[in-house]
Scaffold this motif. Structure first.
Motif, PDB file in Angstrom:
ATOM      1  N   UNK A   1       0.832  -1.199   0.000  1.00  0.00           N
ATOM      2  CA  UNK A   1       0.000   0.000   0.000  1.00  0.00           C
ATOM      3  C   UNK A   1       0.869   1.252   0.000  1.00  0.00           C
ATOM      4  N   UNK A   2       1.968   1.232   0.753  1.00  0.00           N
ATOM      5  CA  UNK A   2       2.886   2.362   0.733  1.00  0.00           C
ATOM      6  C   UNK A   2       3.471   2.571  -0.655  1.00  0.00           C
ATOM      7  N   UNK A   3       3.688   1.484  -1.393  1.00  0.00           N
ATOM      8  CA  UNK A   3       4.203   1.597  -2.755  1.00  0.00           C
ATOM      9  C   UNK A   3       3.229   2.389  -3.625  1.00  0.00           C
ATOM     10  N   UNK A   4       1.940   2.110  -3.500  1.00  0.00           N
ATOM     11  CA  UNK A   4       0.945   2.849  -4.272  1.00  0.00           C
ATOM     12  C   UNK A   4       0.931   4.331  -3.883  1.00  0.00           C
ATOM     13  N   UNK A   5       1.098   4.599  -2.589  1.00  0.00           N
ATOM     14  CA  UNK A   5       1.123   5.990  -2.131  1.00  0.00           C
ATOM     15  C   UNK A   5       2.335   6.714  -2.701  1.00  0.00           C
ATOM     16  N   UNK A   6       3.498   6.051  -2.693  1.00  0.00           N
ATOM     17  CA  UNK A   6       4.718   6.674  -3.211  1.00  0.00           C
ATOM     18  C   UNK A   6       4.601   7.012  -4.689  1.00  0.00           C
ATOM     19  N   UNK A   7       3.778   6.263  -5.420  1.00  0.00           N
ATOM     20  CA  UNK A   7       3.593   6.498  -6.855  1.00  0.00           C
ATOM     21  C   UNK A   7       2.621   7.641  -7.139  1.00  0.00           C
ATOM     22  N   UNK A   8       1.916   8.116  -6.122  1.00  0.00           N
ATOM     23  CA  UNK A   8       0.884   9.126  -6.340  1.00  0.00           C
ATOM     24  C   UNK A   8       1.454  10.415  -6.908  1.00  0.00           C
ATOM     25  N   UNK A   9       2.642  10.820  -6.479  1.00  0.00           N
ATOM     26  CA  UNK A   9       3.203  12.092  -6.925  1.00  0.00           C
ATOM     27  C   UNK A   9       3.492  12.093  -8.411  1.00  0.00           C
ATOM     28  N   UNK A  10       3.864  10.957  -8.959  1.00  0.00           N
ATOM     29  CA  UNK A  10       4.172  10.870 -10.388  1.00  0.00           C
ATOM     30  C   UNK A  10       2.941  10.546 -11.227  1.00  0.00           C
ATOM     31  N   UNK A  11       1.845  10.123 -10.579  1.00  0.00           N
ATOM     32  CA  UNK A  11       0.665   9.707 -11.331  1.00  0.00           C
ATOM     33  C   UNK A  11       0.896   8.449 -12.135  1.00  0.00           C
ATOM     34  N   UNK A  12       1.899   7.662 -11.740  1.00  0.00           N
ATOM     35  CA  UNK A  12       2.307   6.482 -12.511  1.00  0.00           C
ATOM     36  C   UNK A  12       1.913   5.203 -11.786  1.00  0.00           C
TER      37      UNK A  12
END
Length: 437
Positions: free
Chosen positions: A145-156
């Motif tokens: 879940x943290x991985x998905x959060x970390x990707x939020x800034x790039x929209x990727x």
């Protein structure tokens, strides 16, 4: 190396890993450093650190080819200190983004300073994808879940799906959009990888939901989960700082995606898994990824440069990844190679001879564009850029072991379903034994 003399220690680099937070730290520092020094140059601290300081330190500090002992694998894997080194990335990343959003929205900031701030945050966003990469391979739900959060800034967010279930199955084959082909420039590779990865993620998630009897528009859709986080993040930023921040959010995301795809480009350039007699590709081995033992970049990127062991054993945490004598070696660390990749003639002059040397000069063993028949027959060498003859001699041809195997032509990877299961098994059970590629 003097810095790693404690050879009997379980992990001589243990207290260096906290330095991996230098990247998100760049997001926190620009405004403070400009205020303290009066130097507007510090709005550009991201590219200064990534593309100047780190390459220089790589050359100065040198390489570290040490690997953790097999008997230390379980203790290292279970040590939560290493997890906190990755967890810390996220609060620093998003605090920096909020500060940058505030600074961008202020009319006092000059356009060139805004551009520097945006580039800095874009690089942090791209390196944040690397943190997401480490977290996304873990079996624990919290870390994924943290991985998905970390990707939020790039929209990727679709990287979370495509990388694990697509790239790791098709790596080093013509059917993998994230594996660069011999002679393919970075500027041709990036759009192919972006579009191909997006389409692959859609197909993979649609198939997964279908197997589980789930609908596309539902809470179980991992793509919608990840994209909703980007919508929430960007929407909140626009609500707080106004629509004038939209160019900042868009440009920093593009820069972050560009950095990720550039790293993808250099990780498997020209490397190809051989086809077996049954038509399937051989399993991924150390020889199918470009590695680098440059210590500073390895600390900075959580051992991403030990890419061979990562692909052979995706379940291994970064602190347990090993160097491999079989893996082909890049002449420099990733930070330097990213700069080379941006100049195609220079990149080909340095890397094309290394690819051919890795395969003993046999162009038929190289990952090329499917259907490309300009060079036929074993042992025939491809023509290199003219710049190559000038640069090849001082740089050398690389120390990667030569590999000869069954010639593999173009076409999509075969047997993805079984490959995905093999990959999931290895994600769930990182093994301390030999490379099992």
């Amino acid at each position: 190396m003097a810095i790693l003399r404690r050879a009997n220690a379980r992990d001589p680099k243990r207290y260096l890993w906290i330095l991996s937070t230098v990247a998100p730290g760049c997001a926190l520092l620009p405004a403070l450093l400009v205020d303290l020094t009066g130097l507007a140059l510090f709005w550009w601290i991201g590219p200064i650190v990534v593309f100047l300081v780190i390459p220089l330190l790589d050359v100065t500090v040198g390489c570290d080819g040490s690997s953790p002992r097999d008997e230390d694998y379980e203790a290292l894997s279970g040590d939560r200190y290493y997890r906190w080194c990755t967890f810390l990335f996220l609060p620093m990343q998003f605090t920096g983004l909020a500060i940058a959003g505030y600074m961008w929205s202020e009319p006092e900031l000059q356009l060139v300073d805004k551009l520097g701030l945006t580039v800095t945050m874009g690089l942090v966003s791209g390196i944040g994808i690397n943190a997401a990469h480490e977290l996304g391979h873990r079996a624990e739900h919290f870390e994924r879940r943290l991985a998905q959060i970390a990707l939020a800034q790039s929209g990727y967010g679709h990287f979370f799906v495509e990388h694990n279930r697509g790239h790791h199955v098709r790596v080093a084959t013509p059917g993998d959009p994230a594996s660069a082909r011999f002679g393919e420039s970075l500027w041709a590779f990036v759009p192919r990888s972006v579009v191909g990865g997006f389409r692959s993620a859609l197909r993979l998630e649609r198939e997964r939901l279908s197997r589980k009897g789930k609908k596309w528009w539902g809470r179980d859709n991992q793509l919608l989960q990840a994209w909703s986080m980007s919508v929430a993040l960007f929407g909140s930023m626009i609500l707080v700082f106004g629509p004038g921040i939209i160019p900042f959010l868009a440009l920093q995301a593009v820069i972050g995606i560009g950095l990720l795809e550039t790293v993808n480009y250099l990780e498997h350039y020209g490397l190809l898994r051989a086809r077996r007699p049954d038509g399937r590709y051989e399993r991924c081995a150390p020889r199918h990824s470009w590695n680098s033992d440059r210590l500073v970049t390895n600390i900075f990127l959580l051992h991403l440069q030990r890419h061979s062991d990562h692909h052979a054993n995706p379940g291994r945490r970064y602190q347990t990844l090993r160097s491999s004598a079989e893996a082909p070696q890049l002449p420099f660390g990733y930070a330097t190679m990213v700069l080379l990749a941006a100049v195609p003639p220079l990149w080909r002059a340095v890397m094309d001879p290394r690819v051919l040397d890795h395969y003993g000069g046999d162009i038929t063993l190289v990952n090329r564009k499917p259907g490309r028949g300009s060079c036929r027959g074993r042992g025939r060498r491809t023509r290199l850029p003219r710049l190559g003859s000038a640069l090849l001699r001082p740089l050398g041809a690389g120390r990667g072991n030569r590999f000869r195997g069954t010639a593999a032509g173009g076409g999509d990877a075969v047997g993805e379903d079984r490959g995905q299961q093999d990959h999931q098994d290895r994600c769930d059970h990182g093994r301390p034994g030999q490379f099992d590629g």
